[in-house]
Design a protein around this motif. Structure first.
Motif, mmCIF file in Angstrom:
data_model
loop_
_atom_site.group_PDB
_atom_site.id
_atom_site.type_symbol
_atom_site.label_atom_id
_atom_site.label_comp_id
_atom_site.label_asym_id
_atom_site.label_seq_id
_atom_site.Cartn_x
_atom_site.Cartn_y
_atom_site.Cartn_z
ATOM 1 N N SER A 157 80.978 79.515 0.771
ATOM 2 C CA SER A 157 81.135 78.173 1.330
ATOM 3 C C SER A 157 79.775 77.698 1.830
ATOM 4 O O SER A 157 78.844 78.482 2.026
ATOM 5 C CB SER A 157 82.161 78.184 2.470
ATOM 6 O OG SER A 157 81.727 79.024 3.524
ATOM 7 N N THR A 158 79.676 76.380 2.041
ATOM 8 C CA THR A 158 78.411 75.805 2.531
ATOM 9 C C THR A 158 78.094 76.331 3.920
ATOM 10 O O THR A 158 76.981 76.809 4.191
ATOM 11 C CB THR A 158 78.495 74.285 2.533
ATOM 12 O OG1 THR A 158 78.843 73.834 1.200
ATOM 13 C CG2 THR A 158 77.163 73.671 2.947
ATOM 14 N N ARG A 198 79.573 67.444 3.709
ATOM 15 C CA ARG A 198 80.253 67.863 2.482
ATOM 16 C C ARG A 198 80.194 69.392 2.381
ATOM 17 O O ARG A 198 79.096 69.971 2.400
ATOM 18 C CB ARG A 198 79.595 67.247 1.262
ATOM 19 C CG ARG A 198 80.327 67.534 -0.066
ATOM 20 C CD ARG A 198 79.657 66.777 -1.192
ATOM 21 N NE ARG A 198 78.342 67.306 -1.460
ATOM 22 C CZ ARG A 198 78.070 68.283 -2.316
ATOM 23 N NH1 ARG A 198 79.043 68.840 -2.969
ATOM 24 N NH2 ARG A 198 76.837 68.709 -2.511
ATOM 25 N N ASN A 228 81.207 72.708 0.128
ATOM 26 C CA ASN A 228 81.609 73.236 -1.187
ATOM 27 C C ASN A 228 82.144 74.669 -1.000
ATOM 28 O O ASN A 228 81.425 75.542 -0.518
ATOM 29 C CB ASN A 228 80.425 73.254 -2.151
ATOM 30 C CG ASN A 228 80.044 71.857 -2.599
ATOM 31 O OD1 ASN A 228 80.886 70.998 -2.711
ATOM 32 N ND2 ASN A 228 78.760 71.648 -2.853
ATOM 33 N N THR A 231 86.367 75.657 -7.499
ATOM 34 C CA THR A 231 85.472 75.081 -6.477
ATOM 35 C C THR A 231 86.155 73.892 -5.833
ATOM 36 O O THR A 231 86.623 72.978 -6.540
ATOM 37 C CB THR A 231 84.133 74.654 -7.093
ATOM 38 O OG1 THR A 231 83.518 75.806 -7.685
ATOM 39 C CG2 THR A 231 83.207 74.071 -6.033
ATOM 40 N N THR A 275 85.747 70.842 -2.947
ATOM 41 C CA THR A 275 84.811 70.052 -2.103
ATOM 42 C C THR A 275 85.589 69.398 -0.979
ATOM 43 O O THR A 275 86.589 68.703 -1.230
ATOM 44 C CB THR A 275 84.084 68.988 -2.922
ATOM 45 O OG1 THR A 275 83.362 69.644 -3.978
ATOM 46 C CG2 THR A 275 83.117 68.201 -2.059
ATOM 47 N N ASP A 291 79.436 64.745 -7.958
ATOM 48 C CA ASP A 291 79.177 65.809 -7.009
ATOM 49 C C ASP A 291 77.757 66.269 -7.169
ATOM 50 O O ASP A 291 77.325 66.656 -8.240
ATOM 51 C CB ASP A 291 80.156 66.968 -7.268
ATOM 52 C CG ASP A 291 80.108 67.983 -6.161
ATOM 53 O OD1 ASP A 291 79.159 67.977 -5.389
ATOM 54 O OD2 ASP A 291 81.068 68.804 -6.117
ATOM 55 N N ASP A 345 77.913 70.355 -7.973
ATOM 56 C CA ASP A 345 78.573 70.910 -9.160
ATOM 57 C C ASP A 345 78.407 69.967 -10.321
ATOM 58 O O ASP A 345 78.786 68.786 -10.222
ATOM 59 C CB ASP A 345 80.069 71.149 -8.918
ATOM 60 C CG ASP A 345 80.265 72.124 -7.773
ATOM 61 O OD1 ASP A 345 79.507 73.104 -7.714
ATOM 62 O OD2 ASP A 345 81.186 71.902 -6.966
ATOM 63 N N ASP A 374 81.388 67.813 -12.101
ATOM 64 C CA ASP A 374 82.550 67.709 -11.226
ATOM 65 C C ASP A 374 82.516 66.329 -10.577
ATOM 66 O O ASP A 374 81.452 65.814 -10.195
ATOM 67 C CB ASP A 374 82.521 68.771 -10.131
ATOM 68 C CG ASP A 374 82.790 70.133 -10.712
ATOM 69 O OD1 ASP A 374 83.293 70.166 -11.866
ATOM 70 O OD2 ASP A 374 82.524 71.140 -10.028
#
Length: 805
Positions: free
Chosen positions: A608-609, A636, A638, A656, A658, A791, A794, A797
């Protein structure tokens, strides 16, 4: 009572006669002379018995005769009975008046027996003969005229007129001949002294005794009689008994002393020395008995046989040294002993019978004989009680062996029938003969599987032509009737013929897979295997085989939500910045086509971010906040989520997600607009989408401003500032409709916007988040726009944003 007993005896006699007539179909009699040459014609047996010449060879007609010597033979081409070996009546029947030979003619094909009786007629082929070449007599010179001297008898084995008929003495002036006939018809001669002898005148007299029979031609023989004249001897010997009677066992061994005869003489010297001798004895008896001339002991030197002769009568003489003699008679009675073992001969025999043969089927015809007499010659013939056969007397000395019960080759395929014959003598003697009977098979048993039904397990994806199961059937019949062939009964699986999936080896019953099985298509196979034998008619049986397909982990998890839309965009999940820990952001929905533990799914957060901000339920797939959002947290987020099954080896898939963190629409829009667009020279679609999202966003903000202005103006004009409140309640709901109708709940949140007149100015308020799936207001208007942004993290995406007012 006597009448009933007489009736029973008549019934029994009739039954015996009927049984004998059933087995003996005819009886004829021939009469032939003895000493006929080999090959001489006896009679036309086929004609006399009513047999067809064409059937003699086909029906296996043959002669059965008693004894080892086969005197007669049957020509199956002409039906003539002829001499096979020259017959000597005297050797065969002795002094019996009537000499009969019995033979049986057996027709195997029709199981009939014909009795033939042949009378052997005597011919004058034997001349009378004397035992010794010379007869020595001693006679005292004082012997008075009229004294009789018994002369040894001549022996003639012929019978009737061909036997000894008379004696003649040569001419002389001292002696005459007296011929007499005994009670048994045997003629014997006595020498009579007619004139006194004078030793000084003639010391020895020579005479000739001639014995003559009555045959044609006449036969005769002569013996020399030498009479020695002795000095006076006035006392003759005297026997202690005038008649000796004694019994002797027929099995008496050689050397056994039967009797001791004794005579006394009152003279002295040489005149008292007694010599014993046989004077009347048959040639046969002379080979059996021996007399000690000095001691008078009579002993056995040959073999006695009660069946040949029961009684021997012998004349004995005691002579002293002076030539005087005494006569006595010896009667030897042979005592019957059980010394002959019963004999069994097989006249007809069937080597094999079918197992479905009816009860009473003939197996063998046996002839049982015992040479003993009386009870010693009576026999009992038997077989073991546990055999399915019956042994009974047919007629005379014949016994028939027949089936007594239904035969079953599968229980017993071969019988070794032991036939025991025991006589009634003491001690009893017995003989044993074994007959082997084979039971031939018929196809009366169907193949039988070793189980009533079969259950097996087969792993899916098994390679083609792999052995997956085995059936086994056995047939208790024999040879071709027991040869089992396997086949599959017709059937279908998912409308596809069963034969395209599996096959069975016709010889071993092993089942093979023709192609791989797919557990996800069908989970079991139920087939019918047929086992068929090779007999006639064919017999068969079926068995059900149920094969359960075992699952393999051959399918990876399939993620239903979030999924890649067909246009290549990816949805964005929203999470208010004010969310409490445990807030449900979204739910990952996945399925696995496998079953059991191969379909047990686990969800893991791979990356994760901001670490520690989100958690994923291990088994539920629910994405929740792990803590409250901080100002430093990125707008945001991811998240990379792994979905794996519990198979061996484990299969997995990743997705994935978001997540946009924002409390207001402006923050969300600004966050979305701040997303960098990745360069993609291969497609212009992303650029067009970004422009469209920007345009829609501008129009949306213009619409909001114009709407607010119009509302404020209307409010001022109506002067309803103190009593008017306008509340807008918007309850936006984000939902996703997945594959196959799976609807995954994502999240629900509402924003409340209030305008009041007390403040004197417009105020925008973002209250705390609440979950709702309804929109309620006294006056509601709603506008929904969808923004598609690329995105920045990605490739390809896309973000789907739904804004509700």
């Amino acid at each position: 009572m006597q009448r009933n007993w007489g009736l029973e005896k008549m019934v029994l006699i009739c039954w015996i006669i009927a049984t004998a007539l059933e087995m003996v179909s005819g009886q004829i009699r021939y009469s032939i002379p003895e000493e006929m040459e080999e090959g001489s014609f006896v009679g036309n047996a086929a004609k006399d018995l009513g047999l067809d010449l064409r059937e003699l060879s086909a029906r296996g007609v043959r002669i059965i005769s008693k004894g080892r010597t086969q005197y007669f033979a049957l020509n199956v081409k002409t039906g003539y009975l002829y001499i096979n070996e020259k017959i000597d009546r005297e050797q065969l029947c002795g002094h019996a008046i009537q000499c009969l030979l019995h033979i049986e003619i057996l027709a195997d094909g029709i199981a009939k027996l014909y009795a033939v009786e042949i009378e052997i007629q005597d011919i004058n082929d034997n001349a009378p003969s004397f035992l010794n070449k010379e007869i020595l007599l001693k006679c005292s010179e004082i012997t008075p005229p009229g004294t009789r001297f018994i002369l040894p008898s001549a022996q003639d084995p012929d019978v009737g007129i061909n036997s000894l008929q008379s004696y003649q003495l040569s001419a002389n002036k001292y002696f005459a001949l007296d011929v007499q006939t005994a009670n048994d018809g045997v003629k014997f001669a006595k020498l009579i002294l007619e004139k006194s002898l004078d030793r000084e005148e003639q010391g020895v007299h020579h005479l000739v005794l001639t014995a003559t029979d009555g045959g044609d031609p006449v036969r005769s023989s002569a013996v020399q009689i030498r009479v020695i004249v002795l000095d006076a001897n006035d006392n003759a010997p005297v026997f202690t008994q005038s008649l000796y009677k004694v019994g002797v066992l027929e099995n008496a061994p050689e050397g056994t002393v039967v009797l001791v005869i004794s005579a006394t003489d009152q003279d002295q010297g040489t005149h008292s020395e007694i010599t014993y001798s046989f004077i009347q004895i048959t040639e046969k008896a002379s080979k059996i008995f021996q007399l000690n001339s000095k001691t008078g002991e009579i002993s056995v030197v040959g073999k006695l046989d009660f069946e040949e002769s029961e009684l021997y009568e012998i004349g004995v003489q005691a002579e002293d040294g002076g030539g005087l003699m005494a006569l006595s008679k010896l009667t030897l009675q042979v005592i019957n002993v059980n010394d002959n073992i019963p004999e069994i001969s097989v006249s007809s025999l069937v080597n094999s019978v079918k197992e479905d043969s009816p009860v009473g089927t003939p197996i063998a015809l046996l002839k049982v004989e015992d040479r003993d007499s009386g009870e010693n010659g009576q026999v009992i013939c038997s077989i073991p009680d546990n055999l399915p056969f019956q042994l009974s007397r047919s007629f005379g000395s014949y016994f028939s062996l027949k089936t007594d019960k239904t035969l079953d080759r599968e229980q017993v395929s071969e019988y070794n029938i032991t036939i025991t014959v025991t006589d009634k003598g003491t001690p009893p003697l017995s003989t044993i003969k074994s007959i082997t009977l084979l039971i031939s098979d018929i196809n009366d048993n169907s193949p039988v599987f070793d189980q009533e039904s079969y259950t097996g397990y087969v792993m899916e994806n098994v390679p083609p032509r792999t052995s997956i199961f085995s059936t086994k059937a056995t047939d208790s019949d024999w040879d071709q009737n027991a040869k089992v062939t396997y086949s599959l009964m017709e059937g279908h699986i998912l409308e596809v013929p069963l034969s395209s999936y599996i096959s069975v080896n016709p010889e071993t019953g092993v089942i093979y897979a023709l192609q791989s099985f797919d557990y996800e298509r069908f989970k079991q196979l139920q087939i019918q295997v047929k086992a068929e034998d090779g007999g006639y008619p064919l017999l068969s049986s079926n068995v059900t085989v149920t094969l359960f397909i075992l699952d393999q982990n051959d399918n990876a998890p399939e993620i239903l939500y979030p999924s890649l839309p067909t246009d290549g965009s990816t949805g964005v999940e929203l999470a208010p910045r004010s969310s409490e820990p445990g807030y449900l952001v979204t739910k990952i929905v996945a399925v696995d086509a496998d079953s059991g533990q191969n379909a047990w799914l686990s969800y893991l957060l791979l990356g994760s971010t901001d670490s520690g901000l989100f958690t994923v339920g291990l088994h539920t797939g629910e994405l929740r906040t792990a803590r409250s959002f901080l100002d430093k947290d990125v707008l945001r987020q991811n998240l990379v989520i792994l979905v794996k099954d519990n198979g061996q080896p484990s299969l997995s898939a990743t997705v994935t997600v978001t997540v946009m963190v924002a409390d207001t629409v402006s923050e969300m829009i600004s966050g979305l607009s701040s997303l960098s667009t990745p360069a993609d020279t291969e497609s212009n679609l992303t650029l067009y989408l970004v422009i469209a999202v920007a345009a829609v966003s501008c129009l949306f903000f213009i619409f909001i401003i114009v709407l607010l202005a119009l509302k404020l103006q209307k409010w001022k004009e109506s002067r309803m500032y103190e009593s008017s409140d306008v509340n807008f309640h918007a309850d936006p709901t984000s939902q996703f409709v997945g594959i196959d109708g799976v609807r995954a709940f994502l999240q629900s949140y509402s924003q409340e916007v209030s305008l009041t007149s007390n403040s004197g100015k417009s105020q925008y308020k973002c209250p705390s988040t609440r979950y709702s799936d309804t929109l309620t207001n006294t006056q509601t208007f709603e506008q929904q726009d969808f923004f598609l942004l690329s995105d920045g993290f990605d490739n390809k995406d896309q973000i789907l944003v739904q804004v509700s007012l």
